[in-house]
Motif scaffolding. Structure first.
Motif, mmCIF file in Angstrom:
data_model
loop_
_atom_site.group_PDB
_atom_site.id
_atom_site.type_symbol
_atom_site.label_atom_id
_atom_site.label_comp_id
_atom_site.label_asym_id
_atom_site.label_seq_id
_atom_site.Cartn_x
_atom_site.Cartn_y
_atom_site.Cartn_z
ATOM 1 N N ARG A 343 -8.873 12.514 -21.578
ATOM 2 C CA ARG A 343 -9.058 12.034 -22.946
ATOM 3 C C ARG A 343 -9.110 13.212 -23.922
ATOM 4 N NH1 ARG A 343 -13.133 9.016 -22.058
ATOM 5 N NH2 ARG A 343 -14.754 10.511 -22.616
ATOM 6 N N GLU A 344 -9.798 14.263 -23.522
ATOM 7 C CA GLU A 344 -9.911 15.459 -24.376
ATOM 8 C C GLU A 344 -8.548 16.088 -24.624
ATOM 9 O OE1 GLU A 344 -11.524 20.003 -23.765
ATOM 10 O OE2 GLU A 344 -12.611 18.386 -22.791
ATOM 11 N N ARG A 345 -7.690 16.067 -23.610
ATOM 12 C CA ARG A 345 -6.362 16.704 -23.738
ATOM 13 C C ARG A 345 -5.285 15.713 -24.171
ATOM 14 N NH1 ARG A 345 -6.620 20.686 -18.385
ATOM 15 N NH2 ARG A 345 -8.537 21.756 -19.049
ATOM 16 N N GLU A 346 -5.666 14.485 -24.456
ATOM 17 C CA GLU A 346 -4.748 13.451 -24.934
ATOM 18 C C GLU A 346 -3.568 13.256 -23.986
ATOM 19 O OE1 GLU A 346 -4.181 15.155 -28.991
ATOM 20 O OE2 GLU A 346 -4.987 13.209 -29.637
ATOM 21 N N VAL A 347 -3.898 13.095 -22.719
ATOM 22 C CA VAL A 347 -2.876 12.885 -21.689
ATOM 23 C C VAL A 347 -2.613 11.394 -21.536
ATOM 24 C CG1 VAL A 347 -2.320 13.094 -19.233
ATOM 25 C CG2 VAL A 347 -3.413 15.005 -20.453
ATOM 26 N N GLY A 348 -1.387 10.984 -21.852
ATOM 27 C CA GLY A 348 -0.989 9.589 -21.705
ATOM 28 C C GLY A 348 -0.006 9.373 -20.576
ATOM 29 N N VAL A 349 0.727 10.412 -20.220
ATOM 30 C CA VAL A 349 1.681 10.339 -19.115
ATOM 31 C C VAL A 349 1.086 11.122 -17.955
ATOM 32 C CG1 VAL A 349 4.018 10.825 -18.331
ATOM 33 C CG2 VAL A 349 3.611 10.180 -20.719
ATOM 34 N N LEU A 350 0.567 10.394 -16.970
ATOM 35 C CA LEU A 350 -0.140 11.023 -15.852
ATOM 36 C C LEU A 350 0.623 10.802 -14.555
ATOM 37 C CD1 LEU A 350 -2.717 12.513 -14.939
ATOM 38 C CD2 LEU A 350 -3.727 10.250 -14.503
ATOM 39 N N THR A 351 1.045 11.891 -13.929
ATOM 40 C CA THR A 351 1.657 11.833 -12.604
ATOM 41 C C THR A 351 0.571 12.098 -11.576
ATOM 42 O OG1 THR A 351 3.777 12.639 -13.451
ATOM 43 C CG2 THR A 351 3.400 12.831 -11.089
ATOM 44 N N VAL A 352 0.427 11.195 -10.636
ATOM 45 C CA VAL A 352 -0.621 11.326 -9.625
ATOM 46 C C VAL A 352 0.016 11.587 -8.264
ATOM 47 C CG1 VAL A 352 -2.628 10.257 -8.531
ATOM 48 C CG2 VAL A 352 -2.071 9.740 -10.925
ATOM 49 N N LYS A 353 -0.379 12.662 -7.624
ATOM 50 C CA LYS A 353 0.082 12.984 -6.277
ATOM 51 C C LYS A 353 -1.133 13.076 -5.377
ATOM 52 C CE LYS A 353 4.333 15.388 -7.558
ATOM 53 N NZ LYS A 353 5.238 14.679 -6.613
ATOM 54 N N LYS A 354 -0.968 12.698 -4.132
ATOM 55 C CA LYS A 354 -2.107 12.715 -3.221
ATOM 56 C C LYS A 354 -1.692 13.226 -1.850
ATOM 57 C CE LYS A 354 -3.030 9.038 -0.894
ATOM 58 N NZ LYS A 354 -3.634 7.774 -0.429
ATOM 59 N N ARG A 355 -2.608 13.950 -1.250
ATOM 60 C CA ARG A 355 -2.441 14.382 0.143
ATOM 61 C C ARG A 355 -3.846 14.649 0.681
ATOM 62 N NH1 ARG A 355 2.264 18.160 0.549
ATOM 63 N NH2 ARG A 355 3.349 16.156 0.427
ATOM 64 N N GLY A 356 -4.263 13.840 1.635
ATOM 65 C CA GLY A 356 -5.606 13.996 2.164
ATOM 66 C C GLY A 356 -6.655 13.271 1.346
ATOM 67 N N SER A 357 -6.240 12.282 0.555
ATOM 68 C CA SER A 357 -7.169 11.495 -0.253
ATOM 69 C C SER A 357 -6.928 10.023 -0.004
ATOM 70 C CB SER A 357 -6.987 11.807 -1.739
ATOM 71 O OG SER A 357 -7.741 10.918 -2.539
ATOM 72 N N ILE A 359 -7.708 7.712 -2.251
ATOM 73 C CA ILE A 359 -7.483 7.064 -3.540
ATOM 74 C C ILE A 359 -5.992 6.834 -3.758
ATOM 75 C CG2 ILE A 359 -7.822 7.220 -6.031
ATOM 76 C CD1 ILE A 359 -10.393 6.954 -4.495
ATOM 77 N N GLU A 360 -5.616 5.617 -4.152
ATOM 78 C CA GLU A 360 -4.222 5.318 -4.440
ATOM 79 C C GLU A 360 -3.906 5.663 -5.894
ATOM 80 O OE1 GLU A 360 -1.894 4.527 -2.387
ATOM 81 O OE2 GLU A 360 -3.296 4.474 -0.705
ATOM 82 N N PRO A 361 -2.696 6.205 -6.160
ATOM 83 C CA PRO A 361 -2.334 6.607 -7.527
ATOM 84 C C PRO A 361 -2.501 5.504 -8.566
ATOM 85 C CG PRO A 361 -0.779 7.539 -5.979
ATOM 86 C CD PRO A 361 -1.684 6.637 -5.184
ATOM 87 N N GLU A 362 -2.055 4.286 -8.255
ATOM 88 C CA GLU A 362 -2.175 3.205 -9.240
ATOM 89 C C GLU A 362 -3.628 2.846 -9.513
ATOM 90 O OE1 GLU A 362 0.079 1.996 -11.236
ATOM 91 O OE2 GLU A 362 1.413 3.463 -10.322
ATOM 92 N N GLU A 363 -4.447 2.929 -8.484
ATOM 93 C CA GLU A 363 -5.877 2.674 -8.657
ATOM 94 C C GLU A 363 -6.490 3.708 -9.590
ATOM 95 O OE1 GLU A 363 -9.998 2.734 -5.976
ATOM 96 O OE2 GLU A 363 -8.030 2.959 -5.022
ATOM 97 N N LEU A 364 -6.098 4.969 -9.428
ATOM 98 C CA LEU A 364 -6.622 6.031 -10.288
ATOM 99 C C LEU A 364 -6.190 5.807 -11.738
ATOM 100 C CD1 LEU A 364 -8.081 8.889 -10.193
ATOM 101 C CD2 LEU A 364 -5.773 9.789 -10.432
ATOM 102 N N ARG A 365 -4.942 5.468 -11.953
ATOM 103 C CA ARG A 365 -4.453 5.256 -13.319
ATOM 104 C C ARG A 365 -5.225 4.127 -14.007
ATOM 105 N NH1 ARG A 365 0.574 5.901 -10.785
ATOM 106 N NH2 ARG A 365 1.603 7.859 -11.286
ATOM 107 N N ARG A 366 -5.475 3.057 -13.271
ATOM 108 C CA ARG A 366 -6.212 1.934 -13.861
ATOM 109 C C ARG A 366 -7.614 2.355 -14.289
ATOM 110 N NH1 ARG A 366 -3.956 -1.054 -9.571
ATOM 111 N NH2 ARG A 366 -5.932 -0.881 -8.408
ATOM 112 N N LYS A 367 -8.223 3.230 -13.504
ATOM 113 C CA LYS A 367 -9.604 3.598 -13.781
ATOM 114 C C LYS A 367 -9.739 4.644 -14.888
ATOM 115 C CE LYS A 367 -11.519 2.294 -9.328
ATOM 116 N NZ LYS A 367 -12.216 2.719 -8.090
ATOM 117 N N VAL A 368 -8.778 5.576 -14.988
ATOM 118 C CA VAL A 368 -8.909 6.620 -16.018
ATOM 119 C C VAL A 368 -8.230 6.230 -17.326
ATOM 120 C CG1 VAL A 368 -9.112 8.426 -14.265
ATOM 121 C CG2 VAL A 368 -6.860 7.912 -15.242
#
Length: 396
Positions: A343-357, A359-368
């Motif tokens: 929010r501080e950096r005004e990020v609206g386009v977020l690419t989520v990558k995961k390895r060893g986590s 958390i699913e990317p779509e779940e993270l996007r919904r929450k943040v």
């Protein structure tokens, strides 16, 4: 055996008549969302079974454009399962080029499916015997050879591949079925035919290649085989066991290119260390081939965690084997902290990558709930054994 859906050999034969071909050509750009209206109109002039077969084939051709390109896809024929399981044209072309480079002039293509590999081989001037057990699949493969002007080089035969004499061919290519009624098959001995049979057949030829699932355990690779993992535009497509080439070698091949990395004596796992300014995400073929250490050595890099295939380094170096990101933040995992930072950096386009986590990317996007004009990449992973978030952006 191919998934033929409701299409019968008789339905398919009707598509090869002048009426069927003209009808199919007229459907090249039709919108599947309008299928009911299109079908109603066409059934006034054509038999219902032919219209149904043509509409189904038109849909398959549209889907196949991504794999075969528009020029070929709209001339070729497909079965529902056959188009999905066929080798991507770029991969088949690479393999045909490699066989041609070995001096191979004739190949027995066993479990040929709709003929994707046979077509690529014939385009390199290689004579092909293409064998499959399913009658409709055989008819489709034969029609594809004719449609692309390669029938003089491709003999299509309906037979059980385990009974075919291939001794007169310089090479054998085997693509066992890796799908069943319940989806993907992960046990190589449950392939059809089993991997053990394919390996036995490969050992009888001067050269041989067996297409297998990329998740095959390295310990399942025969000692006399070369194991190759192939990616196309970063997506791992398949693995291949080669016989008669370089026993014991593991290889990662990246398309387009091709760009290759190989070794017969893999390096030990790289050391892990603190996250530096740059993070490298190795190509999937590199990871599957267990060649991350070779890439890390070229980058003068280290792992962020002993169990995670992310390489970090303090300097940016160009490499075709990994994608580089500039890292700005290394944080313990925490959704509230991440949401506030974005929010501080005004990020609206977020690419989520995961390895060893977990958390699913779509779940993270919904929450943040990212919002704003800027973009960022977040890596959900582990650093030194602890859940972590690495934030950055692709290297310029």
């Amino acid at each position: 055996m191919a998934d033929n859906g409701a299409v019968t050999p008789e339905d398919f034969a009707a598509l090869l008549t002048p009426e069927g071909r003209a009808l199919l050509d007229s459907l090249r750009d039709y919108d599947p969302a309008q299928e009911l209206a299109v079908a109603t109109r066409l059934r006034r002039e054509h038999p219902a079974a032919l219209v149904s077969a043509a509409l189904g084939q038109a849909r398959l051709r549209q889907r196949a454009v991504a794999k075969f390109g528009a020029e070929d896809a709209f001339r070729m024929f497909f079965t529902p399962g056959g188009g999905e399981m066929a080798t991507r044209a770029s991969v088949a072309s690479y393999r045909a080029e490699r066989l041609a480079g070995l001096g191979v002039r004739s190949v027995a293509d066993l479990c040929c499916g709709i003929g994707g590999d046979a077509l690529a081989l014939a385009r390199r001037g290689i004579r092909v015997l293409a064998v499959d057990l399913d009658p409709l699949t055989v008819a489709v493969a034969r029609a594809n050879a004719q449609a692309l002007g390669l029938a003089d080089l491709i003999e299509v035969r309906e037979a059980d591949v385990t009974t075919v004499d291939v001794s007169s061919y310089e090479a054998v290519f085997i693509d066992p079925a890796r799908r069943g009624g319940r989806g993907r098959i992960f046990d190589p001995e449950s392939y059809s035919p089993p991997l053990s049979w394919a390996v036995g057949a490969a050992r009888t030829a001067k050269y041989a290649a067996i297409k297998i699932a990329p998740g095959i355990p390295h310990e399942a690779v025969p000692a006399e085989a070369e194991a190759e993992w192939i990616s196309d535009h970063g997506d791992v497509k398949e693995a291949v066991l080669w016989f008669g080439t370089a026993p014991g070698t593991v290889r990662a091949t990246l398309l387009p290119g091709p760009v290759g990395l190989h070794t017969a004596e893999p390096l030990p796992d790289p050391q892990a260390g603190p996250v530096g300014r740059w993070l490298y995400e190795p190509d999937g073929a590199v990871i599957r081939a267990h060649l991350v250490a070779e890439v890390a050595e070229r980058l003068d890099g280290r792992l962020i965690d002993p169990t995670i295939a992310y390489i970090t380094a303090d300097e940016l170096r160009d490499t075709p084997y990994a994608t580089a990101y500039e890292i700005t933040d290394v944080l313990p995992f925490g959704l509230k902290k991440l949401k506030a930072l974005l929010r501080e950096r005004e990020v609206g386009v977020l690419t989520v990558k995961k390895r060893g986590s977990a958390i699913e990317p779509e779940e993270l996007r919904r929450k943040v709930k990212p919002s704003g004009p800027n973009s960022a990449t977040v890596f959900l992973t582990r650093v030194a054994g602890a859940p972590a978030m690495l934030i950055g952006s692709p290297a310029a």
